[in-house]
Write an enzyme that holds these catalytic residues in place. Structure first.
Site, PDB file in Angstrom:
ATOM      1  N   ASP A  16     -32.108   0.716  -5.316  1.00 18.93           N
ATOM      2  CA  ASP A  16     -32.331   0.848  -6.761  1.00 18.93           C
ATOM      3  C   ASP A  16     -33.365   1.923  -7.103  1.00 18.93           C
ATOM      4  OD1 ASP A  16     -30.674  -1.446  -7.027  1.00 18.93           O
ATOM      5  OD2 ASP A  16     -32.403  -2.774  -6.874  1.00 18.93           O
ATOM      6  N   GLU A 224     -24.878  -2.418 -15.706  1.00 20.19           N
ATOM      7  CA  GLU A 224     -26.311  -2.416 -15.396  1.00 20.19           C
ATOM      8  C   GLU A 224     -26.723  -1.000 -14.986  1.00 20.19           C
ATOM      9  OE1 GLU A 224     -26.878  -5.166 -12.166  1.00 20.19           O
ATOM     10  OE2 GLU A 224     -25.664  -4.009 -10.762  1.00 20.19           O
TER      11      GLU A 224
END
Length: 325
Positions: A16, A224
């Protein structure tokens, strides 16, 4: 397009990434995966991250990467529950502000702020989360005119489906079929960078006919992993489609949008999640992302990667193949 990729932290599981250039050096702010032993489920409980490292480098594809160590952990955060997911960092007036999602002690995701005098930390957290914050995946955009914007939101385990008009619902609602897809959120930040300066707004993504993407359009709609960058005067809002495992992007004329869908940045990688940062450094553009090849497909043990990103003559991002075989 197949392109050379590099694993950046082969000795640990990092994912991420948020990536920025500060003082001529490139800094990476990943989440930190570990083997927690929690069973895999749609709520993402197996992603039980608990601290952040910061990395820096001067040469993306060949140079040494420096680990600045742990810069923030759940033990440091007064309101912490569990699951310290992906963060982002922005600089204003010589201070570095980290925005992070974390479940509070009621198991509700909030967004917190931590501050440092250095891009490599350590970061000191505020005593409470941002007022009115919810969900996950904060990404902060410095628009260069004194305004800073925060994008956030994620479905399923990210809890975005529990909210409408910035208010919590009695029960989660996931639209289906031709219903309008749940959008990411954006808000301008306050002068002190600690709060929303306004009510968060929907980040609307339009199709080629100017209509908002629908919930059933799962290969294009937002799920997302919001990110923002600018190229040739255009704003590029990029994101993950979640359960269809694509990184996509849409373009617009201002930080709020609306944004018109343009295409796929990265096809599916090994592993369920896909999450990224796009940054220019020393005249080249790069896509930072992750996959699960080193962990042999364990989707909660992800490894940080980078490759060069290219645009065509019309400013379209040339699609990158996620799998190398």
């Amino acid at each position: 397009m197949k392109t050379e990729k590099r694993y950046l932290v082969p000795g640990d599981y990092m994912a991420d990434p948020a990536v920025h250039v500060f003082d001529g050096k490139l800094y990476i702010y990943p989440s930190h995966d570990w083997e927690s032993g929690i069973a895999e489920n749609d709520n993402g409980d197996h992603f039980n991250m608990k601290d952040y490292h910061v990395y820096s480098m001067d040469d993306v594809m060949n140079g040494e990467i420096k680990d600045h160590g742990v810069v923030l952990s759940t033990e440091d955060i007064p309101w912490a529950g569990r699951q310290l997911w992906d963060c982002d960092v922005v600089c204003k007036d010589g201070k570095y502000y980290m925005y992070f999602p974390l479940k509070d002690q009621n198991d509700i995701f909030r967004i917190g702020v931590a501050v440092s005098d250095k891009p490599y930390g350590p970061f000191i957290p505020e005593a409470n989360p941002m007022k009115g914050s919810y969900s996950i995946d904060p990404a902060v955009w410095d628009d260069g005119d004194g305004n800073y914007y925060i994008y956030f939101g994620g479905l399923w385990g990210g809890q975005l489906q529990r909210y409408r008009n910035n208010k919590a619902l009695e029960s989660a609602i996931l639209p289906e079929g031709e219903e309008e897809a749940i959008p990411s959120r954006v808000a301008r930040l306050s002068e002190d960078m600690m709060e929303f300066a306004e009510e968060p707004r929907a980040v609307v993504i339009l199709d080629e006919d100017g209509k908002p993407l629908t919930a059933g359009d799962t290969e294009r709609r937002f799920f997302e992993a919001s990110w923002m960058h600018k190229y040739n005067g255009k704003y590029y809002f990029s994101y993950s489609t979640g359960d269809t495992h694509l990184l996509c992007y849409a373009t617009g004329d201002n930080p709020y949008g609306p944004f018109t869908y343009q295409g796929v940045i990265l096809t599916p990688v090994v592993g369920w999640t896909t999450h990224h940062a796009i940054v220019e450094f020393k005249g080249k553009w790069y896509l930072f992302h992750h996959d699960c090849v080193p962990s042999e497909g364990k989707t909660w043990l992800r490894s940080l990667k980078v490759c060069e990103l290219q645009y065509d003559a019309d400013g379209r991002i040339i699609t990158i193949e996620g799998k190398d075989e």
